[in-house]
Design a protein around this motif. Structure first.
Motif, PDB file in Angstrom:
ATOM      1  N   PRO A   1       6.648  10.209  -6.904  1.00  8.65           N
ATOM      2  CA  PRO A   1       6.598  10.330  -8.389  1.00  8.65           C
ATOM      3  C   PRO A   1       7.812  11.273  -8.783  1.00  8.65           C
ATOM      4  O   PRO A   1       8.195  11.375  -9.929  1.00  8.65           O
ATOM      5  N   ASP A   2       8.127  12.296  -8.167  1.00  2.52           N
ATOM      6  CA  ASP A   2       9.030  13.737  -8.490  1.00  2.52           C
ATOM      7  C   ASP A   2      10.652  13.101  -8.877  1.00  2.52           C
ATOM      8  O   ASP A   2      10.707  13.142  -9.968  1.00  2.52           O
TER       9      ASP A   2
ATOM     10  N   GLN B   1       9.327   1.362  -6.698  1.00  2.00           N
ATOM     11  CA  GLN B   1       8.999   0.813  -5.421  1.00  2.00           C
ATOM     12  C   GLN B   1      11.373   0.656  -5.002  1.00  2.00           C
ATOM     13  O   GLN B   1      12.210   0.708  -5.519  1.00  2.00           O
ATOM     14  N   ARG B   2      10.938   0.980  -3.722  1.00  2.00           N
ATOM     15  CA  ARG B   2      13.059   0.474  -3.063  1.00  2.00           C
ATOM     16  C   ARG B   2      12.956   0.181  -1.774  1.00  2.00           C
ATOM     17  O   ARG B   2      12.412   0.145  -1.048  1.00  2.00           O
ATOM     18  N   GLN B   3      14.210  -0.490  -1.415  1.00  2.00           N
ATOM     19  CA  GLN B   3      14.177  -1.374  -0.073  1.00  2.00           C
ATOM     20  C   GLN B   3      15.015  -0.721   0.608  1.00  2.00           C
ATOM     21  O   GLN B   3      16.475  -0.432  -0.090  1.00  2.00           O
ATOM     22  N   LEU B   4      14.942  -0.084   1.651  1.00  2.00           N
ATOM     23  CA  LEU B   4      15.939   0.290   2.524  1.00  2.00           C
ATOM     24  C   LEU B   4      16.115  -0.386   3.296  1.00  2.00           C
ATOM     25  O   LEU B   4      14.957  -0.273   4.852  1.00  2.00           O
TER      26      LEU B   4
ATOM     27  N   VAL C   1      10.970   9.550  -9.863  1.00  2.82           N
ATOM     28  CA  VAL C   1      10.467   8.721 -10.902  1.00  2.82           C
ATOM     29  C   VAL C   1      10.610   9.620 -12.318  1.00  2.82           C
ATOM     30  O   VAL C   1      11.387   9.578 -13.577  1.00  2.82           O
ATOM     31  N   LEU C   2      10.099  10.964 -11.925  1.00  2.00           N
ATOM     32  CA  LEU C   2      10.124  11.613 -13.919  1.00  2.00           C
ATOM     33  C   LEU C   2      11.051  12.195 -13.534  1.00  2.00           C
ATOM     34  O   LEU C   2      11.798  13.150 -15.050  1.00  2.00           O
ATOM     35  N   ASN C   3      12.411  12.933 -12.446  1.00  4.77           N
ATOM     36  CA  ASN C   3      13.456  13.706 -12.686  1.00  4.77           C
ATOM     37  C   ASN C   3      14.231  12.551 -13.521  1.00  4.77           C
ATOM     38  O   ASN C   3      14.864  12.200 -14.308  1.00  4.77           O
ATOM     39  N   VAL C   4      14.148  10.847 -12.949  1.00  4.68           N
ATOM     40  CA  VAL C   4      15.366   9.925 -13.355  1.00  4.68           C
ATOM     41  C   VAL C   4      14.966  10.406 -14.909  1.00  4.68           C
ATOM     42  O   VAL C   4      15.468   9.805 -16.121  1.00  4.68           O
ATOM     43  N   LEU C   5      13.292  10.060 -15.274  1.00  6.04           N
ATOM     44  CA  LEU C   5      13.008   9.709 -16.211  1.00  6.04           C
ATOM     45  C   LEU C   5      12.933  11.062 -17.320  1.00  6.04           C
ATOM     46  O   LEU C   5      12.982  10.855 -18.634  1.00  6.04           O
ATOM     47  N   ALA C   6      13.149  12.199 -16.919  1.00  4.62           N
ATOM     48  CA  ALA C   6      13.457  13.043 -17.569  1.00  4.62           C
ATOM     49  C   ALA C   6      14.642  13.401 -18.304  1.00  4.62           C
ATOM     50  O   ALA C   6      15.155  13.378 -19.021  1.00  4.62           O
TER      51      ALA C   6
ATOM     52  N   THR D   1       0.947  -1.384  -0.268  1.00  5.31           N
ATOM     53  CA  THR D   1      -0.341  -0.561  -0.305  1.00  5.31           C
ATOM     54  C   THR D   1       0.764   1.146   0.398  1.00  5.31           C
ATOM     55  O   THR D   1       2.039   0.821  -0.215  1.00  5.31           O
ATOM     56  N   HIS D   2       0.339   2.345  -0.578  1.00  4.56           N
ATOM     57  CA  HIS D   2       0.644   3.346  -0.539  1.00  4.56           C
ATOM     58  C   HIS D   2      -0.052   4.641  -0.193  1.00  4.56           C
ATOM     59  O   HIS D   2      -1.059   4.210  -0.527  1.00  4.56           O
ATOM     60  N   TYR D   3       1.131   5.864   0.163  1.00  2.00           N
ATOM     61  CA  TYR D   3      -0.187   7.077   0.385  1.00  2.00           C
ATOM     62  C   TYR D   3      -0.257   8.033  -0.888  1.00  2.00           C
ATOM     63  O   TYR D   3       0.659   8.007  -1.125  1.00  2.00           O
ATOM     64  N   VAL D   4      -2.039   7.847  -1.187  1.00  2.00           N
ATOM     65  CA  VAL D   4      -1.700   8.966  -2.891  1.00  2.00           C
ATOM     66  C   VAL D   4      -2.665  10.296  -1.879  1.00  2.00           C
ATOM     67  O   VAL D   4      -3.578  10.580  -0.883  1.00  2.00           O
TER      68      VAL D   4
END
Length: 141
Positions: free
Chosen positions: A32-33, A20-23, A35-40, A2-5
């Motif tokens: 999202p931000d 997702q990632r594991q810490l 991810v958007l930066n990496v994609l850009a 689950t995640h907070y939207v």
């Protein structure tokens, strides 16, 4: 998972999430931000090599659409009730895409719905289908 939207101010139902990632021992959704930066950055770097990527932007939602299309188009044997559930979800997403004027998203959802209807109409085709080339995404303006 689950995640907070944040834009809906609620927790999601448990679902598989792409980014997702594991810490340590805790698995988290990547916001999202980042991810958007990496994609850009990836699109900018690819544009230096291939001009087809100039001005191209991807969003995390683009990947959800691409994976859904690949699943349906690739012939993954999904149970028919699950296909009906997917179709309902796609229609809701299409309505939101229209409201937000996400034209590329509408086009992708329509393509996925076409494949989904084919799946529902002819389950025997699952074993004979070949994947369709989706091509390179077009720049968004």
């Amino acid at each position: 998972m689950t995640h907070y939207v944040s834009h809906e101010r609620l927790w999601s139902e448990p679902m598989p999430l792409l980014f997702q990632r594991q810490l340590g021992t805790v698995r988290n959704v990547i916001a999202p931000d980042p991810v958007l930066n990496v994609l850009a950055r990836s699109c900018e770097e690819n544009a230096e090599i291939n001009t087809a990527f100039v001005g191209t932007k991807f969003t995390p939602h683009d990947f959800r659409r691409l994976f859904a299309t690949e699943i349906v188009n690739g012939g993954l044997p999904i149970m028919l009730p699950r296909l009906a559930e997917l179709e309902k979800d796609l229609w809701l997403r299409r309505k939101r895409a229209q409201e937000e004027q996400w034209l590329g998203e509408i086009e992708g959802i329509d393509l996925t719905l076409t494949f989904l209807r084919t799946e529902q109409a002819d389950p025997e085709r699952l074993t004979r289908r070949v994947p369709a080339g989706l091509g390179i995404p077009r720049p968004r303006h």
